[in-house]
Design a protein around this motif. Structure first.
Motif, PDB file in Angstrom:
ATOM      1  N   LEU A  64      60.196  57.418 126.142  1.00  0.00           N
ATOM      2  CA  LEU A  64      59.185  57.510 125.286  1.00  0.00           C
ATOM      3  C   LEU A  64      59.463  56.571 124.504  1.00  0.00           C
ATOM      4  CD1 LEU A  64      56.902  60.701 125.578  1.00  0.00           C
ATOM      5  CD2 LEU A  64      56.617  59.331 126.992  1.00  0.00           C
ATOM      6  N   LEU A  65      58.816  55.862 123.737  1.00  0.00           N
ATOM      7  CA  LEU A  65      58.635  54.678 123.286  1.00  0.00           C
ATOM      8  C   LEU A  65      58.737  55.270 121.436  1.00  0.00           C
ATOM      9  CD1 LEU A  65      58.531  52.019 121.821  1.00  0.00           C
ATOM     10  CD2 LEU A  65      56.651  52.007 121.277  1.00  0.00           C
ATOM     11  N   PRO A  66      59.697  55.496 120.891  1.00  0.00           N
ATOM     12  CA  PRO A  66      58.913  56.164 119.023  1.00  0.00           C
ATOM     13  C   PRO A  66      57.966  55.567 118.780  1.00  0.00           C
ATOM     14  CG  PRO A  66      61.214  55.891 119.829  1.00  0.00           C
ATOM     15  CD  PRO A  66      60.532  54.519 120.306  1.00  0.00           C
ATOM     16  N   ALA A  67      57.304  57.015 118.694  1.00  0.00           N
ATOM     17  CA  ALA A  67      56.375  56.626 117.525  1.00  0.00           C
ATOM     18  C   ALA A  67      56.069  55.574 116.623  1.00  0.00           C
ATOM     19  CB  ALA A  67      55.700  57.737 117.244  1.00  0.00           C
ATOM     20  N   SER A  68      56.471  55.540 115.574  1.00  0.00           N
ATOM     21  CA  SER A  68      56.917  54.640 114.122  1.00  0.00           C
ATOM     22  C   SER A  68      57.326  53.069 114.987  1.00  0.00           C
ATOM     23  CB  SER A  68      58.902  54.679 113.969  1.00  0.00           C
ATOM     24  OG  SER A  68      59.225  54.667 115.382  1.00  0.00           O
ATOM     25  N   LEU A  69      57.517  52.704 116.366  1.00  0.00           N
ATOM     26  CA  LEU A  69      57.564  51.236 117.260  1.00  0.00           C
ATOM     27  C   LEU A  69      56.071  51.460 118.042  1.00  0.00           C
ATOM     28  CD1 LEU A  69      60.996  50.905 118.105  1.00  0.00           C
ATOM     29  CD2 LEU A  69      60.174  50.328 115.900  1.00  0.00           C
ATOM     30  N   LEU A  70      54.913  52.018 117.874  1.00  0.00           N
ATOM     31  CA  LEU A  70      53.912  51.977 118.714  1.00  0.00           C
ATOM     32  C   LEU A  70      52.830  50.888 118.248  1.00  0.00           C
ATOM     33  CD1 LEU A  70      51.828  52.525 120.886  1.00  0.00           C
ATOM     34  CD2 LEU A  70      51.167  54.343 120.214  1.00  0.00           C
ATOM     35  N   GLU A  71      53.099  50.924 117.098  1.00  0.00           N
ATOM     36  CA  GLU A  71      52.318  49.928 115.859  1.00  0.00           C
ATOM     37  C   GLU A  71      52.847  48.520 116.201  1.00  0.00           C
ATOM     38  OE1 GLU A  71      50.372  48.134 111.680  1.00  0.00           O
ATOM     39  OE2 GLU A  71      51.163  50.922 112.303  1.00  0.00           O
ATOM     40  N   GLU A 102      65.841  45.756 121.961  1.00  0.00           N
ATOM     41  CA  GLU A 102      65.264  46.931 123.107  1.00  0.00           C
ATOM     42  C   GLU A 102      64.357  48.127 122.968  1.00  0.00           C
ATOM     43  OE1 GLU A 102      69.593  48.453 122.480  1.00  0.00           O
ATOM     44  OE2 GLU A 102      70.529  46.085 123.250  1.00  0.00           O
ATOM     45  N   GLN A 103      64.309  48.206 122.344  1.00  0.00           N
ATOM     46  CA  GLN A 103      63.520  49.619 122.086  1.00  0.00           C
ATOM     47  C   GLN A 103      61.712  48.831 122.800  1.00  0.00           C
ATOM     48  OE1 GLN A 103      63.389  53.072 121.770  1.00  0.00           O
ATOM     49  NE2 GLN A 103      64.676  53.237 120.768  1.00  0.00           N
ATOM     50  N   VAL A 104      61.764  48.293 122.183  1.00  0.00           N
ATOM     51  CA  VAL A 104      60.132  46.963 122.694  1.00  0.00           C
ATOM     52  C   VAL A 104      59.341  46.788 123.600  1.00  0.00           C
ATOM     53  CG1 VAL A 104      59.549  47.764 119.593  1.00  0.00           C
ATOM     54  CG2 VAL A 104      60.130  45.279 121.398  1.00  0.00           C
ATOM     55  N   ALA A 105      60.479  45.938 124.504  1.00  0.00           N
ATOM     56  CA  ALA A 105      60.818  45.411 125.262  1.00  0.00           C
ATOM     57  C   ALA A 105      61.351  45.912 126.599  1.00  0.00           C
ATOM     58  CB  ALA A 105      61.945  44.414 124.901  1.00  0.00           C
ATOM     59  N   ARG A 106      60.114  47.302 126.802  1.00  0.00           N
ATOM     60  CA  ARG A 106      60.437  48.031 127.677  1.00  0.00           C
ATOM     61  C   ARG A 106      60.110  48.084 129.215  1.00  0.00           C
ATOM     62  NH1 ARG A 106      61.432  54.018 126.959  1.00  0.00           N
ATOM     63  NH2 ARG A 106      62.691  53.868 124.379  1.00  0.00           N
TER      64      ARG A 106
END
Length: 198
Positions: A64-71, A102-106
């Protein structure tokens, strides 16, 4: 003059949140120019985000994408043009910015595979980018002697991989030795680019 405002995301990749740096001043000038010409603007400052580094392919593909990066990820999806600011550290973008990308470009957001082909569907097509890099060395040395290898990697292996194009560059060298007039010249240039939405 902008005829139609663009949706612009400013992605501040300087990892130091303890003090303002020239990257921050450049981003502020770009933002001022963009807002003055009627562009819509969102900003993400990576230094203020708390997220873990990815450590496995399994986590990248299925975690799961960390909640801190959702926005931040939503802002990437929203924008038509992204402007990435960062200082060159050891010839590369800072590790925190790389970890963020790396986290957001899933898979499922930045691209979708079909039949095992990761290039089948680049989900961020239709967006353009500008990459603004500050550095201690002369920009021409970075571009022609070092062949801007890390910048080319960002453009080809991250931004281009997910469909972002065209990608323009602004390389600003010798920042430690700049006087106020030279700095102001760059600030004015970034304000003009913001007004153009480019």
């Amino acid at each position: 003059m902008a005829t139609k405002g663009k949706r612009i995301l400013i992605l501040q990749g300087h990892p130091d949140s303890t003090a303002p740096h020239f990257c921050h001043a450049l981003a502020e000038s770009y933002a001022a120019g963009a807002l003055a010409e009627g562009h819509e603007l969102r900003q993400v400052d990576v230094a203020w985000l708390d997220f873990p580094l990815l450590r496995s392919k399994q986590d990248w593909e299925h975690g799961l994408l960390p909640a801190s990066l959702l926005e931040a990820q939503q802002a990437i999806g929203w924008c038509e043009h992204v402007v990435i600011f960062f200082p060159l550290w050891l010839g590369e973008m800072p590790a925190l910015l790389k970890g963020f990308l790396e986290q957001v470009a899933r898979p499922g957001f930045a691209f979708n595979s079909e039949g095992g082909n990761p290039l089948a569907h680049k989900a961020l097509r239709g967006r353009s980018a500008r990459v603004v890099v500050t550095m201690g060395m002369p920009a021409l040395v970075y571009r022609y002697f070092y062949r801007a290898h890390s910048l080319k990697s960002l453009e080809r292996n991250i931004l281009g991989f997910v469909g972002i194009a065209p990608i323009r560059e602004t390389l600003i060298g010798m920042i430690e030795g700049m006087d106020e007039a030279q700095r102001q010249k760059w600030l004015d240039k970034l304000r003009a680019l913001g007004g153009e939405g480019s």
